[in-house]
Write a protein that holds these residues in place. Structure first.
Motif, mmCIF file in Angstrom:
data_model
loop_
_atom_site.group_PDB
_atom_site.id
_atom_site.type_symbol
_atom_site.label_atom_id
_atom_site.label_comp_id
_atom_site.label_asym_id
_atom_site.label_seq_id
_atom_site.Cartn_x
_atom_site.Cartn_y
_atom_site.Cartn_z
ATOM 1 N N GLN A 1 -56.894 -78.741 43.614
ATOM 2 C CA GLN A 1 -57.208 -80.110 43.976
ATOM 3 C C GLN A 1 -56.996 -80.291 45.481
ATOM 4 O OE1 GLN A 1 -58.642 -82.095 41.737
ATOM 5 N NE2 GLN A 1 -58.454 -80.315 40.385
ATOM 6 N N PRO A 2 -57.671 -81.253 46.088
ATOM 7 C CA PRO A 2 -57.488 -81.454 47.536
ATOM 8 C C PRO A 2 -56.027 -81.594 47.940
ATOM 9 C CG PRO A 2 -59.313 -82.778 46.727
ATOM 10 C CD PRO A 2 -58.652 -82.177 45.512
ATOM 11 N N GLU A 3 -55.259 -82.297 47.112
ATOM 12 C CA GLU A 3 -53.843 -82.498 47.433
ATOM 13 C C GLU A 3 -53.066 -81.183 47.460
ATOM 14 O OE1 GLU A 3 -55.511 -83.911 44.992
ATOM 15 O OE2 GLU A 3 -55.621 -86.060 45.443
ATOM 16 N N ASP A 4 -53.538 -80.177 46.728
ATOM 17 C CA ASP A 4 -52.848 -78.891 46.674
ATOM 18 C C ASP A 4 -52.893 -78.152 48.004
ATOM 19 O OD1 ASP A 4 -52.293 -79.288 43.977
ATOM 20 O OD2 ASP A 4 -54.134 -78.274 43.330
ATOM 21 N N GLY B 1 -53.443 -79.895 51.087
ATOM 22 C CA GLY B 1 -53.237 -80.816 52.193
ATOM 23 C C GLY B 1 -54.472 -81.577 52.619
ATOM 24 N N ARG C 1 -57.454 -84.706 51.965
ATOM 25 C CA ARG C 1 -57.589 -86.024 51.350
ATOM 26 C C ARG C 1 -58.679 -85.976 50.283
ATOM 27 N NH1 ARG C 1 -57.348 -90.149 56.569
ATOM 28 N NH2 ARG C 1 -55.226 -89.579 57.270
ATOM 29 N N ARG C 2 -58.447 -86.669 49.193
ATOM 30 C CA ARG C 2 -59.408 -86.646 48.099
ATOM 31 C C ARG C 2 -60.667 -87.432 48.440
ATOM 32 N NH1 ARG C 2 -59.956 -85.525 42.904
ATOM 33 N NH2 ARG C 2 -57.901 -84.549 42.892
ATOM 34 N N ARG D 1 -47.815 -74.787 50.099
ATOM 35 C CA ARG D 1 -47.919 -76.191 49.696
ATOM 36 C C ARG D 1 -47.085 -77.088 50.597
ATOM 37 N NH1 ARG D 1 -48.161 -73.888 44.427
ATOM 38 N NH2 ARG D 1 -45.895 -73.967 44.194
ATOM 39 N N ASP E 1 -48.836 -77.304 54.015
ATOM 40 C CA ASP E 1 -50.019 -78.169 53.948
ATOM 41 C C ASP E 1 -49.666 -79.635 54.181
ATOM 42 O OD1 ASP E 1 -51.839 -76.116 53.464
ATOM 43 O OD2 ASP E 1 -51.612 -76.256 51.289
ATOM 44 N N ARG E 2 -48.452 -80.018 53.845
ATOM 45 C CA ARG E 2 -48.032 -81.406 53.980
ATOM 46 C C ARG E 2 -47.292 -81.664 55.289
ATOM 47 N NH1 ARG E 2 -49.041 -80.055 49.107
ATOM 48 N NH2 ARG E 2 -49.538 -81.557 47.458
#
Length: 281
Positions: free
Chosen positions: A19-22, A24, A26-27, A109, A112-113
Motif C-alpha cells: 500500500q502507498p503508506e507502506d 511512505g 500518499r494514497r 518502513r 519511509d516515514r
C-alpha cells in the motif's frame, strides 16, 4: 535461466500487496489501483516503468544480481522473499556483500516515514545504505562510493573530505572511535573477514590509523551529541538516535535538534534544501 513467468507473477503479487503508506507515499483520493502502481514501484527500484512492466509480463530481460537487489529493496522484501527473487531471476541466493546491503523491511518502513528528517541506514562497517534527502543535505551523498571507500572509517583516514562537515575539535575523538569500532568488528568476524582486510589496508595507507591501532583501544562509542559545520548554513549541533537491527547488524541513524535553538532553525533550512534537491522524494 530466469523463470520469467513465475518472476512476473511474484513481482505482480508483491506490488499489489504493498500500500502507498507502506513505502511512505500518499494514497490520494482518486486512487483505484490495487496496491502500488507500476510507476511507483519502478521509482522505488530506480528503474524505468517500462522495464518493470516487461518483467511483470514475463517478457523482460534477465535482471542482473544488482538489479535483483534493487527490486528486493524497492518492494520491501523480507530476506526469504529476497532469496526467492534471486532464484527466480536465475541467480544463486545473494552473496554476502549483497545480503549485507539489503535493508530490512522494518528499517525501510521507519525510514519511509522520516523523509523530512535527516536519517540514514548504516551497514556494520559504516556503509551508508540509504539516506533521506535531508541527510544528503546535511552530510552529502554517501551511497555512491565503491570498494573500500564504501566504509566510513576507511574514508575518514584516507579522504580529507570525509572530515569536512565535522567540527575540527572533534576529529581526534572520532578517529579513536573509528579505530576502536573497526577493531571490535575485526575481532568478532575473524582474521579473514572484510573488517580485518580493511584494517590491514588502513595500516598501510594511514600513519594516523596505524598509530591509533597500536593503542589497542576497545569499547569507545560515539557521543549522542554531534557537531557539524555545513558549507551553506554553518555550525549545527544535533542529537543522533540509533536504532539497531540485530539480525542484519544495520543501524538507523536519526538526527534531531532542540526546538528553539539556532541549530533547529538551521536544520529546518537544510530540510528545505533537501526537499528542493529531491522534489520527487
Amino acid at each position: 535461466m530466469a523463470d520469467r513467468a513465475s518472476l512476473g507473477a511474484f513481482l505482480r503479487a508483491r506490488r499489489e500487496s504493498l500500500q502507498p503508506e507502506d513505502v511512505g507515499l500518499r494514497r490520494g483520493s482518486r486512487r483505484r489501483a490495487r496496491g502500488l502502481r507500476r510507476e511507483e514501484v519502478a521509482e522505488l527500484c530506480d528503474m524505468s516503468a517500462d522495464y518493470f512492466a516487461r518483467l511483470e509480463r514475463g517478457t523482460g530481460p534477465q535482471p542482473s544480481q544488482q538489479m535483483a537487489a534493487a527490486i528486493a529493496r524497492g518492494l520491501r522484501l523480507t530476506p526469504y522473499e529476497r532469496d526467492h527473487l534471486f532464484l527466480l531471476c536465475g541467480h544463486r541466493t545473494p552473496h554476502r556483500q549483497l545480503r549485507g546491503e539489503h535493508v530490512s523491511p522494518g528499517l525501510m518502513r521507519i525510514l519511509d516515514r522520516l523523509q523530512d528528517t535527516p536519517a540514514q541506514v548504516m551497514g556494520p562497517l559504516g556503509e551508508t545504505l540509504l539516506q533521506t534527502p535531508p541527510a544528503v543535505a546535511l552530510l552529502g551523498e554517501q551511497t555512491h562510493y565503491t570498494g573500500d571507500a564504501r566504509s566510513a572509517p576507511y574514508r575518514w583516514f584516507t579522504d580529507e573530505v570525509a572530515r569536512s562537515r565535522y567540527l575540527p575539535d572533534d576529529h581526534s575523538h572520532y578517529s579513536r572511535v573509528n579505530v576502536s569500532l573497526l577493531r571490535a568488528v575485526s575481532t568478532r568476524d575473524g582474521p579473514h573477514s572484510q573488517a580485518s582486510r580493511l584494517a590491514a589496508g588502513l595500516l598501510r595507507e594511514s600513519e594516523e590509523f596505524a598509530s591509533l591501532w597500536d593503542r589497542q583501544e576497545v569499547g569507545l562509542r560515539w557521543s549522542d551529541a554531534k557537531r557539524f559545520v555545513h558549507p551553506q548554513v554553518g555550525r549545527i549541533d544535533l542529537f543522533c538516535q540509533n536504532l539497531q537491527d540485530l539480525d542484519t547488524a544495520q543501524t538507523l541513524l536519526v538526527f534531531t535538534a532542540t526546538p528553539g535553538t539556532d541549530s533547529y532553525d538551521r536544520l529546518s533550512l537544510l530540510n528545505v534544501l533537501g526537499a528542493e534537491s529531491f522534489p520527487g522524494g
